[in-house]
Design an enzyme around this catalytic site. Sequence first.
Site, PDB file in Angstrom:
ATOM      1  N   HIS A   1       4.275  -3.190  -2.120  1.00 21.66           N
ATOM      2  CA  HIS A   1       5.301  -2.549  -1.297  1.00 21.66           C
ATOM      3  C   HIS A   1       5.016  -1.059  -1.278  1.00 21.66           C
ATOM      4  O   HIS A   1       5.068  -0.390  -2.305  1.00 21.66           O
ATOM      5  CB  HIS A   1       6.703  -2.809  -1.865  1.00 21.66           C
ATOM      6  CG  HIS A   1       7.794  -2.206  -1.021  1.00 21.66           C
ATOM      7  ND1 HIS A   1       8.433  -2.898   0.000  1.00 21.66           N
ATOM      8  CD2 HIS A   1       8.352  -0.963  -1.033  1.00 21.66           C
ATOM      9  CE1 HIS A   1       9.327  -2.109   0.566  1.00 21.66           C
ATOM     10  NE2 HIS A   1       9.294  -0.926  -0.039  1.00 21.66           N
ATOM     11  N   CYS A   2       4.713  -0.528  -0.095  1.00 27.61           N
ATOM     12  CA  CYS A   2       4.355   0.883   0.039  1.00 27.61           C
ATOM     13  C   CYS A   2       5.598   1.681   0.437  1.00 27.61           C
ATOM     14  O   CYS A   2       6.143   1.470   1.525  1.00 27.61           O
ATOM     15  CB  CYS A   2       3.256   1.062   1.085  1.00 27.61           C
ATOM     16  SG  CYS A   2       2.752   2.789   1.289  1.00 27.61           S
ATOM     17  N   PRO A   3       6.071   2.595  -0.421  1.00 25.32           N
ATOM     18  CA  PRO A   3       7.259   3.380  -0.046  1.00 25.32           C
ATOM     19  C   PRO A   3       6.989   4.373   1.068  1.00 25.32           C
ATOM     20  O   PRO A   3       7.926   4.807   1.747  1.00 25.32           O
ATOM     21  CB  PRO A   3       7.612   4.094  -1.358  1.00 25.32           C
ATOM     22  CG  PRO A   3       6.327   4.184  -2.111  1.00 25.32           C
ATOM     23  CD  PRO A   3       5.557   2.948  -1.760  1.00 25.32           C
TER      24      PRO A   3
END
Length: 266
Positions: free
Chosen positions: A158-160
Amino acid sequence: NDDSLCRKWLLWKLYIFRVTVKSLCYTELMSSSFAFEVLLEPMVWVVDHFMHILGPVLVGGVIVLTGSVIYIVYWLGLPFYRDHRPYMYTVLMPYGHWLFLNVVFHFYMACRTEPGAVLKECLIPEAVTVCKKCVAPKPPRTHHCSVCNRCVLKMDHHCPWINNCVGHKNHRYFFQYMVFMLLGCLFIMMFGAEIAYLEMWLGGANGPALRDSFYRWLGLASEPLHPCWCGQVGTDQSVDALEEERRRQSYWLRFTITYAGLLTIG
């Protein structure tokens, strides 16, 4: 003798107390890596519960920082090559805009494309296990995202910075965004090095030059090497005003060059 016996008894009780406390925390699985994971649990909790709020903020930060560097390129880079290197300007203009459009397009697609969620109502014959949180079948290479609270096909992470998971359907957009962003940073550093050298090391049109300070620090020069203004320009007030304006322009010019350089290198 009584004092020594009393002391031995107290030391024995203290030893029993220490062993008892250690036994409460003892486990055969205890190791440095396990202890490190336990210490990271508060950080994991914060990420799981607040990343959906921080995600849009980080996406806005990416847009603002990237846009500021692009503005500096239009403000300093393009006019410099247009005036001093017109033959390179004709090549850099289309290539730079091609990189810019690819960065924007792939960043937008990585943010907006669904990574590929597992549909609960679909029959999945190749499912190998069941997700305990979704209570649904999990195909191979499927992982549950604690931030999005769903299972993602071929989940990478999950890439913020895009506020989205990187999975089966948007992995190529994310990868190409990284590639074009790297090429864009190299492009700016390569063709911005000459501007930084002329303006900061040699002093540019307004000075002072970093070279002068470096040579004075080495004891190789006692006077500034950068040419200074000579002659009567006008009244003292006008000279002071021109000097103040010159220093202000030089300060902001060097600040923007340093800012863009640190962002592209970082």
